[in-house]
Each structure stands twice: as C-alpha cells, then as structure tokens.
Design a protein around this motif. Structure first.
Motif, short mmCIF file in Angstrom:
data_model
loop_
_atom_site.label_atom_id
_atom_site.label_comp_id
_atom_site.label_asym_id
_atom_site.label_seq_id
_atom_site.Cartn_x
_atom_site.Cartn_y
_atom_site.Cartn_z
N VAL A 111 0.10 -2.30 -11.39
CA VAL A 111 1.58 -2.95 -11.80
C VAL A 111 2.38 -1.83 -11.19
O VAL A 111 3.35 -2.30 -10.24
CB VAL A 111 1.84 -3.29 -13.13
N ILE A 112 2.27 -0.54 -11.13
CA ILE A 112 3.36 0.37 -10.88
C ILE A 112 3.20 0.45 -9.30
O ILE A 112 4.21 0.53 -8.67
CB ILE A 112 3.08 1.68 -11.45
N ALA A 113 2.14 0.39 -8.88
CA ALA A 113 1.73 0.58 -7.34
C ALA A 113 2.69 -0.89 -6.74
O ALA A 113 3.37 -0.77 -5.72
CB ALA A 113 0.64 0.33 -6.95
N ILE A 114 2.33 -2.19 -7.48
CA ILE A 114 3.10 -3.22 -6.84
C ILE A 114 4.54 -3.18 -6.80
O ILE A 114 5.30 -3.41 -5.91
CB ILE A 114 2.99 -4.58 -7.67
N ILE A 115 5.21 -2.58 -8.03
CA ILE A 115 6.60 -2.47 -8.17
C ILE A 115 6.99 -1.45 -7.04
O ILE A 115 8.22 -1.73 -6.28
CB ILE A 115 7.06 -2.04 -9.60
N ALA A 116 6.25 -0.09 -6.62
CA ALA A 116 6.75 0.75 -5.94
C ALA A 116 6.87 -0.03 -4.46
O ALA A 116 7.70 0.26 -3.82
CB ALA A 116 5.79 1.92 -6.09
N PHE A 117 5.78 -0.81 -4.19
CA PHE A 117 5.62 -1.34 -2.78
C PHE A 117 6.98 -2.23 -2.52
O PHE A 117 7.49 -2.48 -1.43
CB PHE A 117 4.48 -2.07 -2.64
#
Length: 457
Positions: free
Chosen positions: A325-331
C-alpha cells in the motif's frame, strides 16, 4: 504645449500590487469584484499598507478564530465523554485519566508527525498556506472525532448492539456499516468547505491530497490516543489480561505502523475526486467526481474494517500489505509531481510564445529542485532578496495554473485582469528576485566559520 505621457506602472505595496498605486479613477469595482468572486479569483488589492488593518479585514482571520475555539470546545466535550466511568453488568470500567492520555499521546505523536510531513512535502508546486494545513489537521483531530464519536454511538444503539465492556460503537456491525461513512464524511467536510471558499487555490491533486491527508492524520492521531488509553485502562482493571504495557506496545505497532496508512489512504480518494470536479468544466463531472471519490473512500474503509473484524491475519501478511500500500501511495504521489511539472511547463510555454516570459522561466519554475535551490541561495543573500524570490516563484506558479484554468474554461474573462496583475508583479520583481538556478553558488563564509572554531577551541 506638449505633454509627456507615462505608461502605467505596477507598484508594490504591503498588501499586493496595484496599478500606479491605486485603482483606476472612476471605475466601479463592484461588477469586477462580483466577476472575480464567481470565478473564485482573489479580489484586487486595495492598497492598504497597515499590516494590522489587513489582518483584521482578512476574513480568514475571523474564520480561524472561530474554528480554533470550536476545536477547543469539541475536544473538551470528547474529554468529558471519555473520562466518565462506563457501567456494565460485568462491572465498572474507569474513564480515561489525564496521565494516561498524555502517555498515549506520546505513543501516537510519531505516527502523526511522519505522515503529516510526508503530505506537506508533496505539496510543493503551489503549497497551501500553513494556516490551512493547521486547520485541516485540527478539524480531523477535534471536530471529526467529536462528530464520529456521537454519531457512531447513536447508530450503534439503533443497531441494538449488545452492551459489553468497551465502546458499543466499536463492535463489528457499526464498525463495518456505519463508521466508514460517518468518519469519511466528518473528515472531508473541511475539504469541501475550502473548495467552496477558496476553490481558486485548490488547483492540483497534490494540494487536495495534502489537505485530505492532514485531516485524516489528525483524526487517526486522536483515535489512536483513545484506543491506546482504553487498552491501558481496561488492562489495568481486568484480571488475567497479562502484561498491559506489552499489549499496548503491540497495539501501537499495529495501529501506529502496520495499518497507519488506513485513514490517509481512504480520505485521499475523496480529495482526488474533489479536485477532478473542481478542474472540470462539465457540471455533471463536478457533481459525480467528488461523490464517486467519497463512495470509494467509504467502501474501501468498510472493506478494511470488515477484514479486520472477521479475519485474523498474521503479522507477516500485514507487513506485506503495508509495504504494498505504501508503494502504491508513493507511486501515485510521484506520478502527480511529474504531471504537475508538465502542466506548469506547458502553460508557461504559452507566455513564452507570447513574449511575456523568458524561456528559462519554464525550466526554473517547473522543476522542484531548481525552485528549492533558488530559494536557498536567495535566503543567503538577505531577507529582501528572499522575499522577492519567493513572491516571484508563487506568482509564476499562480500564473501557470490561472492559464490552465482559462484554457479549460473554468475561469472566464475575469481571469485576464488577474493575469495582468501577475505579469506586472513579475516585471517589478525581476530586478530584485533571483530568476536563474544555473550558475548560482551558495556563498558560505567558510573563513569566518573556521575562525569561530579556532576561537572556540
């Protein structure tokens, strides 16, 4: 007899930029003020030089005073409600005391600080005023909590939840079917209020996500304090609960780290839908986009609460989901940065082709690190240079987004007057502000620092 004609000159005042220092003689400002208001544009500066008078006549001064008082009142009401003892057939659970709340606030503060800095860091192209950041965080931490606490408890009583030690609103059915809609509506109310009052300032998804995220971070901050304090008080009065401190630390790790993305992620969806509606010309899109964003945030919140209530996932799966989820938000946020960079470069390129701006302005104001470097060097060269540079960067950015709104058809003919004001402001600031990042060097007095070190030694 010959007369010398002088061209109109833009002059700087403490309140802004005016033509020859005053309004045009004989001009009726009421139609223009109404036209600007309908387009969401700021009014023309009045030429008032007294800083205190500008502060007293600014409507946001009084809105902030009212909101901060409202925040204090609602926070006190929440404290009164949570500090009362809870009586159940099985016994009495003491209310939350002040010492426990302070200790739990220390547990919840790092999570709130990290997420708040993350959202503020992404709001860089045309950042909102720090006052709006503070108001958004306070709304989530105070008003949203008070609304959700009362509405969730009332809805839980309607659902005939059996009373048990703990808050009945925290049981499965209200947490899944009621809390998501109530909490998301409470958190995003302030965002919709800003969209009505200062919609001209909300121009990108980064701004909307920042405000929505800060409101969600404030909500999660107060909610985490309540959860930690309840777990600590319940464990201290219940026999057989084991090590209370260890249980609280596990809860802090679970809510403060592993699932800390929950509230910001869901509220971000409403913020994205809102900014799509604000930047759209179609009335249907203006209505459906915010509504769709709110529904996605509420249903996502519902799914998250449902999975948390009915399933017991291992810590490894929770960590994996957290990373994903953090990777999706950062992307998503980094993708928005590149989109805003391209938008600013495109709209500033229009003024370059018209001969209003230099081609280097496009490069220096569409790249974040160049803007930051110009400001850093300007700060080293004195307050006057720093202020002029900061004002010029903000004016160029506003000009780009104003041009984008005019191209989209969001702003009508009233935008041309604001456009002239911004171009005049840039012409005046060019002699004082730094405009080029290439070749700038940060002059640090190394000799003076070395002398101070030797003297100290």
């Amino acid at each position: 007899m010959s007369t010398t004609q002088t061209s109109p000159a833009w002059q700087s005042t403490n309140s802004g930029w005016t033509l020859n220092g005053q309004l045009e003689p004989g001009a009726d400002v009421r139609p223009e003020r109404r036209a600007r208001s309908l387009s969401g544009l700021p009014p023309r500066p009045t030429g008032e030089t007294n800083r205190w008078m500008r502060l007293l006549t600014n409507p946001w001064t009084w809105i902030s005073v009212v909101l901060f008082q409202l925040y204090a009142v609602t926070l006190y009401l929440v404290w009164r409600q949570l500090s009362a003892d809870q009586v159940f057939p099985e016994g009495v659970i003491p209310g939350l005391d002040w010492a426990t709340l302070k200790q739990c606030a220390g547990y919840a503060a790092p999570t709130a600080a990290v997420w708040a800095l993350v959202f503020i860091a992404f709001d860089r192209f045309r950042p909102m005023r720090p006052l709006f950041w503070l108001l958004a965080f306070g709304w989530g931490a105070c008003m949203s909590i008070w609304i959700s606490l009362n509405v969730n408890s009332w809805a839980a009583s309607l659902l005939n939840v059996t009373a048990s030690p703990g808050d009945p609103a925290a049981q499965a059915r209200p947490a899944v079917f009621v809390a998501p809609f109530v909490e998301e509506a409470a958190k995003t109310t302030f965002l919709f209020l800003l969209a009505v009052l200062v919609r001209y300032r909300i121009v990108s998804a980064l701004q909307s996500v920042c405000l929505a995220g800060l409101a969600a971070v404030g909500f999660a901050f107060t909610e985490n304090i309540v959860y930690y304090a309840r777990a600590m008080v319940y464990g201290s009065v219940t026999i057989g609960t084991g090590d209370v401190e260890e249980a609280v630390q596990q809860l802090v790790f679970l809510r403060g780290v592993i699932t800390s993305f929950g509230h910001p992620l869901f509220t971000m969806l409403t913020g994205v839908g809102l900014v799509i509606g604000l930047r759209a010309r179609s009335k249907l899109v203006r209505i459906l986009a915010p509504l769709t964003g709110f529904c996605l945030s509420a249903f996502g919140h519902m799914a998250f609460n449902g999975m948390s209530s009915i399933s017991q996932m291992s810590m490894t799966r929770l960590v994996i989901q957290f990373v994903i989820v953090i990777a999706i938000i950062a992307f998503f946020l980094f993708r928005q940065i590149f989109k805003e960079r391209k938008r600013i470069a495109t709209r500033l390129g229009d003024y370059v082709r018209m001969g209003r701006l230099d081609s280097r302005d496009v490069v220096n104001h569409s790249v974040l690190w160049r803007r930051a470097w110009i400001l850093i060097v300007a700060a080293r060269r004195g307050w006057r240079t720093f202020q002029a540079t900061r004002q010029r960067i903000r004016a160029v950015t506003e000009l780009a987004y104003l041009r984008d709104a005019m191209v989209r058809g969001i702003v009508d003919e009233a935008g041309h007057e604001r456009e002239k004001e911004l171009l005049g402001q840039l012409a005046v600031l060019r002699g004082t502000a730094l405009t080029e990042a290439t070749g700038l060097r940060l002059d640090i007095p190394w000799r003076r620092l070395a002398f101070w070190r030797r003297r100290r030694a």
